[in-house]
Design a protein around this motif. Structure first.
Motif, mmCIF file in Angstrom:
data_model
loop_
_atom_site.group_PDB
_atom_site.id
_atom_site.type_symbol
_atom_site.label_atom_id
_atom_site.label_comp_id
_atom_site.label_asym_id
_atom_site.label_seq_id
_atom_site.Cartn_x
_atom_site.Cartn_y
_atom_site.Cartn_z
ATOM 1 N N GLU A 32 0.839 -1.194 0.000
ATOM 2 C CA GLU A 32 0.000 0.000 0.000
ATOM 3 C C GLU A 32 0.882 1.255 0.000
ATOM 4 O O GLU A 32 0.628 2.205 -0.754
ATOM 5 N N LEU A 33 1.939 1.245 0.823
ATOM 6 C CA LEU A 33 2.847 2.403 0.851
ATOM 7 C C LEU A 33 3.505 2.604 -0.516
ATOM 8 O O LEU A 33 3.629 3.731 -1.001
ATOM 9 N N ASP A 34 3.933 1.496 -1.149
ATOM 10 C CA ASP A 34 4.574 1.610 -2.465
ATOM 11 C C ASP A 34 3.616 2.200 -3.485
ATOM 12 O O ASP A 34 4.001 3.018 -4.318
ATOM 13 N N SER A 35 2.341 1.794 -3.419
ATOM 14 C CA SER A 35 1.427 2.270 -4.458
ATOM 15 C C SER A 35 0.953 3.700 -4.180
ATOM 16 O O SER A 35 0.785 4.493 -5.091
ATOM 17 N N VAL A 36 0.761 4.058 -2.897
ATOM 18 C CA VAL A 36 0.259 5.413 -2.595
ATOM 19 C C VAL A 36 1.402 6.434 -2.598
ATOM 20 O O VAL A 36 1.276 7.530 -3.152
ATOM 21 N N VAL A 37 2.520 6.066 -1.992
ATOM 22 C CA VAL A 37 3.620 7.032 -1.802
ATOM 23 C C VAL A 37 4.752 6.803 -2.803
ATOM 24 O O VAL A 37 5.370 7.748 -3.292
ATOM 25 N N GLY A 38 5.003 5.540 -3.096
ATOM 26 C CA GLY A 38 6.152 5.229 -3.955
ATOM 27 C C GLY A 38 7.431 5.228 -3.143
ATOM 28 O O GLY A 38 7.399 5.337 -1.918
ATOM 29 N N ARG A 39 8.557 5.138 -3.849
ATOM 30 C CA ARG A 39 9.838 5.045 -3.112
ATOM 31 C C ARG A 39 10.725 6.262 -3.316
ATOM 32 O O ARG A 39 11.871 6.280 -2.907
ATOM 33 N N ASP A 40 10.172 7.301 -3.957
ATOM 34 C CA ASP A 40 11.019 8.458 -4.266
ATOM 35 C C ASP A 40 10.785 9.646 -3.354
ATOM 36 O O ASP A 40 11.386 10.703 -3.532
ATOM 37 N N ARG A 41 9.847 9.497 -2.419
ATOM 38 C CA ARG A 41 9.607 10.625 -1.509
ATOM 39 C C ARG A 41 9.130 10.076 -0.164
ATOM 40 O O ARG A 41 8.856 8.880 -0.037
ATOM 41 N N LEU A 42 9.032 10.997 0.847
ATOM 42 C CA LEU A 42 8.541 10.586 2.165
ATOM 43 C C LEU A 42 7.011 10.686 2.196
ATOM 44 O O LEU A 42 6.410 11.362 1.362
#
Ligand code: HEM
Length: 160
Positions: A32-42
């Motif tokens: 869920e974190l990867d899809s909502v936030v991704g890995r390029d920002r906080l």
């Protein structure tokens, strides 16, 4: 002052500990974190509405692992009846937080860490408070947590 720091850290530690014991839950929260936030920002506050599963994990930690066994004591200013119990004026009222959150008459498999139980069928937002006091996270009403907006970014007017 201590509680403002201890409450969030207690919930996070327990949620992570429970997730480590059930890696499927950790995986779903990470996805869920990867899809909502991704890995390029906080994570931003504005993401929280969409992080429903992560919030359900936090709520489940509040339910099973409250930081203290009782709520902050309150004295009844007047005779009152709450939930069918008569409370005479001047009584000190203590609520058992595990007694609420682990009540088998309210919660199915109360000792199981199951964030899904907090997800709504209609996909609406997961709120960290429980104004019906089936569990005690931020409590409710006039003496409820003054930091609820900070602690959950939830609209305080809905709670009080
Ligand atoms: C995960 C975070 C937090 C949780 C679970 C939490 C939970 C609670 C609970 C259960 C109470 C007692 C309510 C009652 O007696 O009915 C409380 C009171 C209070 N909380 Fe929090 N809290 C959190 C974070 C914060 C933060 C960040 C602040 C301030 C910046 C804060 C400020 C207060 C204050 C001032 C009270 C006393 C309110 C009163 O007695 O009128 N809390 N909190």
């Amino acid at each position: 002052m201590l509680a403002t720091v201890d409450n969030p850290s207690n919930a996070i530690e327990w949620a992570l500990a429970e997730m480590i014991n059930q890696p499927g839950i950790l995986k779903r929260a990470s996805e869920e974190l990867d899809s909502v936030v991704g890995r390029d920002r906080l994570v931003q506050e504005s993401d929280l509405t969409y992080l429903k599963y992560v919030k359900a994990c936090a709520k489940e930690a509040f339910r099973i692992h409250p930081i203290a066994p009782f709520n902050v004591p309150h004295v009844s200013m007047e005779n009152a009846t709450v939930g069918g119990y008569f409370i005479p004026k001047g009584s000190q009222v203590l609520l058992s937080r595990p007694g609420l959150g682990r009540n088998p008459r309210i919660w199915e498999e109360p000792l199981k860490f199951k964030p899904e139980r907090h997800l709504k069928d209609d996909g609406s937002d997961v709120v960290l408070t429980d104004s019906n006091l089936r569990m005690l996270s931020f409590s409710a009403g006039r003496r409820g947590c003054a930091g609820v907006l900070l602690g959950s970014t939830y609209d305080y007017h809905v709670v009080s």
